[in-house]
Design a protein around this motif. Structure first.
Motif, PDB file in Angstrom:
ATOM      1  N   ASP A 101       0.815  -1.207   0.000  1.00 38.36           N
ATOM      2  CA  ASP A 101       0.000   0.000   0.000  1.00 38.36           C
ATOM      3  C   ASP A 101       0.854   1.264   0.000  1.00 38.36           C
ATOM      4  O   ASP A 101       0.311   2.367  -0.074  1.00 38.36           O
ATOM      5  N   ASP A 157     -15.400  -5.309   1.238  1.00 35.43           N
ATOM      6  CA  ASP A 157     -14.582  -4.097   1.168  1.00 35.43           C
ATOM      7  C   ASP A 157     -14.748  -3.475  -0.212  1.00 35.43           C
ATOM      8  O   ASP A 157     -14.049  -3.834  -1.163  1.00 35.43           O
ATOM      9  N   TRP A 216      -5.484  -9.903   3.141  1.00 37.11           N
ATOM     10  CA  TRP A 216      -6.016  -8.542   3.141  1.00 37.11           C
ATOM     11  C   TRP A 216      -6.633  -8.204   1.789  1.00 37.11           C
ATOM     12  O   TRP A 216      -6.055  -8.470   0.748  1.00 37.11           O
ATOM     13  N   SER A 217      -7.795  -7.611   1.792  1.00 34.16           N
ATOM     14  CA  SER A 217      -8.542  -7.362   0.556  1.00 34.16           C
ATOM     15  C   SER A 217      -7.828  -6.431  -0.414  1.00 34.16           C
ATOM     16  O   SER A 217      -8.002  -6.541  -1.626  1.00 34.16           O
ATOM     17  N   ARG A 218      -7.025  -5.503   0.087  1.00 30.15           N
ATOM     18  CA  ARG A 218      -6.452  -4.496  -0.809  1.00 30.15           C
ATOM     19  C   ARG A 218      -5.056  -4.870  -1.322  1.00 30.15           C
ATOM     20  O   ARG A 218      -4.436  -4.076  -2.039  1.00 30.15           O
ATOM     21  N   THR A 219      -4.556  -6.061  -0.985  1.00 30.57           N
ATOM     22  CA  THR A 219      -3.231  -6.460  -1.468  1.00 30.57           C
ATOM     23  C   THR A 219      -3.190  -6.483  -2.990  1.00 30.57           C
ATOM     24  O   THR A 219      -2.364  -5.815  -3.627  1.00 30.57           O
ATOM     25  N   ALA A 226     -13.049  -8.212   3.279  1.00 27.92           N
ATOM     26  CA  ALA A 226     -11.887  -7.556   3.865  1.00 27.92           C
ATOM     27  C   ALA A 226     -10.848  -8.577   4.306  1.00 27.92           C
ATOM     28  O   ALA A 226      -9.641  -8.351   4.171  1.00 27.92           O
ATOM     29  N   ARG A 227     -11.304  -9.664   4.839  1.00 24.88           N
ATOM     30  CA  ARG A 227     -10.508 -10.847   5.164  1.00 24.88           C
ATOM     31  C   ARG A 227     -11.390 -12.052   4.851  1.00 24.88           C
ATOM     32  O   ARG A 227     -12.619 -11.927   4.804  1.00 24.88           O
ATOM     33  N   ASP A 238       1.902  -6.761   9.501  1.00 24.21           N
ATOM     34  CA  ASP A 238       0.833  -5.801   9.249  1.00 24.21           C
ATOM     35  C   ASP A 238       1.070  -5.083   7.917  1.00 24.21           C
ATOM     36  O   ASP A 238       2.110  -4.449   7.740  1.00 24.21           O
ATOM     37  N   PRO A 239       0.131  -5.213   6.985  1.00 23.36           N
ATOM     38  CA  PRO A 239      -1.092  -6.015   7.002  1.00 23.36           C
ATOM     39  C   PRO A 239      -0.777  -7.507   6.827  1.00 23.36           C
ATOM     40  O   PRO A 239       0.206  -7.861   6.187  1.00 23.36           O
ATOM     41  N   GLU A 243      -9.158  -5.833  11.671  1.00 22.13           N
ATOM     42  CA  GLU A 243      -8.454  -6.382  12.826  1.00 22.13           C
ATOM     43  C   GLU A 243      -8.705  -5.559  14.087  1.00 22.13           C
ATOM     44  O   GLU A 243      -8.858  -6.097  15.180  1.00 22.13           O
ATOM     45  N   ASP A 288     -10.250  -1.139   8.710  1.00 28.07           N
ATOM     46  CA  ASP A 288      -9.329  -1.964   9.506  1.00 28.07           C
ATOM     47  C   ASP A 288     -10.148  -2.963  10.310  1.00 28.07           C
ATOM     48  O   ASP A 288     -10.610  -2.677  11.407  1.00 28.07           O
TER      49      ASP A 288
END
Length: 330
Positions: free
Chosen positions: A131, A240, A190-193, A233-234, A185-186, A298, A296
Motif C-alpha cells: 500500500d 470491502d 487482506w482485501s487491498r493487497t 476484507a478478510r 501488518d497487514p 483487525e 481496519d
C-alpha cells in the motif's frame, strides 16, 4: 462532495458512518489526504466552476507538509493529490508534484532497492508494504534516469515479494543481512493487497510486470468474470468496496495498456471493470456515498463505512468509463 466539504470545515475526511453519514476527520489528511484533494480536482474538471477549482487548489496546497514526512505513502498523498491539478494546468500542483518527486528520490535506499515504508506512522521503517507503492513510481520517474531506475527497482522488488508465495503477502521487513522476512501488518488475506499492487503495475508501463501480475493465480482469479465483484476484507469477513473500486480502476488501466497488443485480454479486463463498477453503484451506493468499505477489520475500525479512497476510485473509474479523463491521467 459539496456536502462533505462543508461538514468537515477545513479538516480532512477519512471515513463516514453508514447511517448518519457523519465523517471522522484528520487534521492533516493522513495517508488519504491526496484522495480528497483529487476528488475536489475531479469535481472542478467536471463542473468547470471557478469556485470548485479554487477549493481544489487550496486543498492541494495543504498537502505540502507531507513532502518532508518519512513515509512511502507520499505516492498516495502527493501523486493522486496533484495529478488532476497538473492535468488542469495548475502551476502550484505542478510545483508541488516536482518537489514531492525530488523528496521521494532523496528517500530512496539503494541498498534496500526501495523507498522504505518509513516511520511517519510508527513501527519499523525498513518495511516494503504494497500500500506504499501506488503513485511512488510515477513520482520517481519524474526525476530522470536515476528516478526511472529507482521506480523500476521498487516495482520489481515489491512485485516479487508480494507474489513470491502462493498467497500474496502485502508486507515484508528487511533483515540486517539485506534479506526479507514476513511483516505482520497487514497480514495475508487482506482485501487491498491485489488491488494496490494491480494499480501500481497498471501505471508502470512495464509489460513484463503486467504479465507477471496477471499470471499469478490469485490475481487472475480476482479479475475473472466469475469472481465476486466485492472481495471480503478478510476471508469470512465483511465486504470491502474500496478494494473493488481500486481493482476496477486498475483493470481499466491494464486494459488500456493491453489494447494494442492483447485485445482479448483488454476486452476481458474492461468487461470486469464495468461489472464491478455496476455492482458498486447499484448495490452499495446511497445518496452519492459508497458504503460497505472496510478500513481496519483487525482493530474494528470503520468496518462497513464510506471511505474517502473508496469514493475517489469509484469516481475515477466512472470518469474513465464516461470519457471525462484518460486512464493515464492519474
Amino acid at each position: 462532495m459539496g456536502t462533505t466539504e462543508a461538514e468537515v470545515a477545513g479538516r480532512w475526511p477519512l471515513h463516514a458512518d453508514p447511517g448518519s453519514g457523519h465523517w471522522t476527520t484528520t487534521a492533516r489528511g493522513s495517508w488519504t489526504g491526496g484522495f480528497w484533494a483529487g476528488l475536489l480536482w475531479l469535481r472542478a474538471i467536471v463542473s468547470g466552476d471557478p469556485a470548485d477549482r479554487a477549493a481544489a487548489t487550496g486543498r492541494t496546497a495543504l498537502l505540502a507538509p507531507w513532502i518532508e514526512a518519512d513515509t512511502a505513502t507520499r505516492g498516495l498523498i502527493l501523486w493522486y493529490g496533484t495529478a488532476f491539478g497538473v492535468m488542469g494546468g495548475d502551476a502550484a500542483a505542478v510545483e508541488l508534484r516536482d518537489r514531492a518527486a525530488r523528496a521521494c528520490l532523496d528517500a530512496y535506499d539503494p541498498g534496500l532497492g526501495l523507498v522504505p515504508w518509513g516511520g511517519a506512522f510508527g513501527g519499523p521503517r525498513e518495511v516494503a508494504r504494497v500500500d506504499g507503492l501506488p503513485g511512488l513510481p510515477q513520482l520517481l520517474r519524474l526525476r530522470g534516469p536515476g528516478g526511472i531506475t529507482a521506480a523500476r527497482d521498487q516495482l520489481r522488488l515489491q512485485l516479487g515479494l508480494t507474489l513470491g508465495e502462493r498467497e500474496p503477502r502485502p508486507a515484508w521487513r528487511a533483515r540486517p543481512d539485506g534479506t526479507w522476512e514476513h511483516h505482520r501488518d497487514p497480514a495475508p488475506g487482506w482485501s487491498r493487497t491485489v488491488a494496490w499492487l494491480s494499480l501500481a503495475v497498471a501505471d508502470a508501463g512495464d509489460e513484463a510486470a503486467r504479465r507477471e501480475l496477471l499470471g499469478h493465480p490469485r490475481v487472475a482469479g480476482r479479475f475473472a468474470a466469475t469472481s465476486p465483484a466485492v472481495p471480503p476484507a478478510r476471508p469470512g469477513g465483511p465486504p470491502d468496496t474500496s478494494a473493488a473500486a481500486i481493482e476496477a480502476v486498475a483493470a481499466l488501466k491494464l486494459a488500456a495498456r493491453a489494447f494494442a497488443t492483447r485485445p482479448r485480454t483488454a476486452a476481458r479486463l474492461r468487461e470486469r471493470a464495468v461489472a464491478v463498477l455496476r455492482e458498486l453503484v447499484t448495490a452499495h451506493l446511497r445518496d452519492g456515498r459508497l458504503l460497505d468499505g472496510c478500513y481496519d477489520l483487525e482493530h474494528g475500525v470503520a468496518t462497513r463505512h464510506e471511505l474517502v479512497w473508496g469514493d475517489f476510485f469509484l469516481a475515477v473509474g466512472l470518469a474513465i468509463l464516461t470519457g471525462v479523463i484518460s486512464p493515464f491521467s492519474c
